[in-house]
Design a protein around this motif. Sequence first.
Motif, short mmCIF file in Angstrom:
data_model
loop_
_atom_site.label_atom_id
_atom_site.label_comp_id
_atom_site.label_asym_id
_atom_site.label_seq_id
_atom_site.Cartn_x
_atom_site.Cartn_y
_atom_site.Cartn_z
N ILE A 1 -7.77 -53.24 5.83
CA ILE A 1 -8.96 -52.40 6.03
C ILE A 1 -9.47 -52.53 7.46
O ILE A 1 -9.79 -51.54 8.12
CB ILE A 1 -10.05 -52.79 5.02
CG1 ILE A 1 -9.63 -52.39 3.60
CG2 ILE A 1 -11.39 -52.13 5.38
CD1 ILE A 1 -10.56 -52.89 2.51
N ILE A 2 -9.55 -53.77 7.96
CA ILE A 2 -10.04 -54.00 9.32
C ILE A 2 -9.11 -53.34 10.34
O ILE A 2 -9.57 -52.67 11.28
CB ILE A 2 -10.15 -55.51 9.59
CG1 ILE A 2 -11.20 -56.14 8.68
CG2 ILE A 2 -10.50 -55.77 11.07
CD1 ILE A 2 -11.24 -57.66 8.73
N SER A 3 -7.80 -53.51 10.16
CA SER A 3 -6.84 -52.94 11.11
C SER A 3 -6.90 -51.42 11.12
O SER A 3 -6.84 -50.79 12.19
CB SER A 3 -5.42 -53.40 10.75
OG SER A 3 -5.31 -54.80 10.84
N ALA A 4 -7.01 -50.81 9.95
CA ALA A 4 -7.05 -49.35 9.86
C ALA A 4 -8.28 -48.78 10.57
O ALA A 4 -8.20 -47.77 11.28
CB ALA A 4 -7.05 -48.91 8.40
N LEU A 5 -9.41 -49.44 10.41
CA LEU A 5 -10.64 -48.95 11.05
C LEU A 5 -10.59 -49.09 12.57
O LEU A 5 -11.22 -48.31 13.30
CB LEU A 5 -11.85 -49.71 10.49
CG LEU A 5 -12.19 -49.42 9.02
CD1 LEU A 5 -13.32 -50.33 8.55
CD2 LEU A 5 -12.56 -47.95 8.83
N LEU A 6 -9.83 -50.07 13.07
CA LEU A 6 -9.72 -50.29 14.51
C LEU A 6 -8.63 -49.44 15.17
O LEU A 6 -8.60 -49.31 16.39
CB LEU A 6 -9.45 -51.76 14.81
CG LEU A 6 -10.57 -52.75 14.48
CD1 LEU A 6 -10.11 -54.18 14.73
CD2 LEU A 6 -11.83 -52.45 15.30
N ALA A 7 -7.75 -48.84 14.37
CA ALA A 7 -6.58 -48.12 14.91
C ALA A 7 -6.95 -46.68 15.25
O ALA A 7 -6.49 -45.73 14.62
CB ALA A 7 -5.44 -48.17 13.91
N LEU B 1 1.39 -51.08 12.75
CA LEU B 1 2.52 -51.87 12.25
C LEU B 1 2.06 -52.91 11.23
O LEU B 1 2.73 -53.15 10.23
CB LEU B 1 3.25 -52.56 13.41
CG LEU B 1 4.11 -51.67 14.30
CD1 LEU B 1 4.77 -52.51 15.40
CD2 LEU B 1 5.18 -50.94 13.49
N LEU B 2 0.91 -53.51 11.49
CA LEU B 2 0.34 -54.44 10.52
C LEU B 2 0.00 -53.73 9.22
O LEU B 2 0.29 -54.22 8.12
CB LEU B 2 -0.91 -55.10 11.10
CG LEU B 2 -1.65 -56.08 10.19
CD1 LEU B 2 -0.74 -57.23 9.77
CD2 LEU B 2 -2.91 -56.61 10.87
N CYS B 3 -0.57 -52.53 9.36
CA CYS B 3 -0.89 -51.72 8.18
C CYS B 3 0.37 -51.34 7.41
O CYS B 3 0.33 -51.18 6.17
CB CYS B 3 -1.65 -50.46 8.59
SG CYS B 3 -3.33 -50.76 9.20
N ALA B 4 1.46 -51.16 8.11
CA ALA B 4 2.72 -50.80 7.45
C ALA B 4 3.29 -51.98 6.66
O ALA B 4 3.90 -51.78 5.61
CB ALA B 4 3.74 -50.33 8.49
N ALA B 5 3.09 -53.19 7.15
CA ALA B 5 3.68 -54.37 6.51
C ALA B 5 2.94 -54.78 5.25
O ALA B 5 3.55 -55.24 4.28
CB ALA B 5 3.72 -55.52 7.50
#
Length: 434
Positions: free
Chosen positions: A400-406, A237-241
């Motif tokens: 970038i950080i969020s995508a790698l952790l998802a 969701l963070l990546c979407a925003a």
Amino acid sequence: MKQLTGNAFHYGWVIIAIAALSQFFSGPGQTYSNSIFIDYYIEDFGWSRSTVSGIYSAATLTAGFLLFFVGRLIDRNGSRKMAVAVSIALAVACFFNSFVTSLVMLFIGFFFIRLLGQGSMALISSSLIPQWFVKKRGRAISIAAIGGLVSSAAFPLLNVWLIESFGWRSSWLILGVIIIVCFTPLALFLIQNSPEEMGLLPDNGDKLRKEPEKMAIEEVSWSVKEASKTRAFWLLLLCAAIPGIVNTGLTFHLVSIFAQKSLSLETAASILSLTALIGLPVTFITGILLEKVKVQYMLTLVFAGELLSLFLLQKADFLAAAVIFGLVWGVSMGIERIVMAVVWPNYFGRKHIGSISGISMAMVVTGSALGPLPLGIAFDLFGGYVEILWTLMIFPVFGIISALLANPPMKEGAAKEPVIEDIYGPSENPLLAE
């Protein structure tokens, strides 16, 4: 004689075409279309840029809160009924915008075109394709995304021509007529909500098999409640925003940003069109790569592209530099358009995709709401955009950080991967054959 699985004509191609048109005709509600009208509002009514930006942001944010309910209505009523109702309502919203005379009317006009155009029309497309495709979902979504890319290339130039030829008020009327004449009848007569309604399976599978017991096998699906308990859901969701914040902010103010660099309105419109044109091959390549590369790694490329785009925009003081910026920005947006459409059904299945995509779209719209306002305030305070463009770079870093952790979640008791090949082998299904 061996029984042929699937049908000679795959109705999924009709669905792809309608989904593409849904994305195309969302154009009047998209920022790349609205940005062409902004300076005319400011000039005709004497409103400040930050005032118009604030109203646009508030209307977009308010619209975003309702998209979860639109997603639930899609799950409940199906894409066909919703596509017809939404397209008619979007046309009416365009008509309303032609009569704007006050800030209150401007807010109402922005609210409805954002809810119905950017939000609902796009949501219908992103909910429909996953119902018809599983194994080749990325490729199917990438083809349908051509509609959105053509839209972002066509509407800025179309709006410039319409406004210069007929004025901005008549331009809104013309856009409304185009939607209700060209899209609504196609949605009514051609959309089928799912392959099961036609006695088929996703990816052109045929239910009339010698081994019908295999029909019980489906991909794993998560409800909204189940998905919300996973870390990946919130990171995505963070990546979407984030793209909504960055891309909408830049698109909304691109005419003004370029004007400060002595670049014309036509140049700004041409760069917006260029980003769409470069996105055409990028989206198709992305759809193919998503069949081989983890979606979260593709997502990191989106945010890396946004970082580079923000840097290049600072240097875009002449036409060639502006073109380079447009190319990089177009590649980033082309990848993002496909990755964010694929990630939700890939992670959480298709049964509740309308509701889950509705939440995602609400975050996209929320991000879009937050994007224009800081740039408008920065312009009014500092007389330019240098400081705010550097500040915006923080968001892609978080992305970038969020995508790698998802990492993809595992549903308790489910298989590691959706078991769709057990329904029909790739060698039997012509759509799955390489």
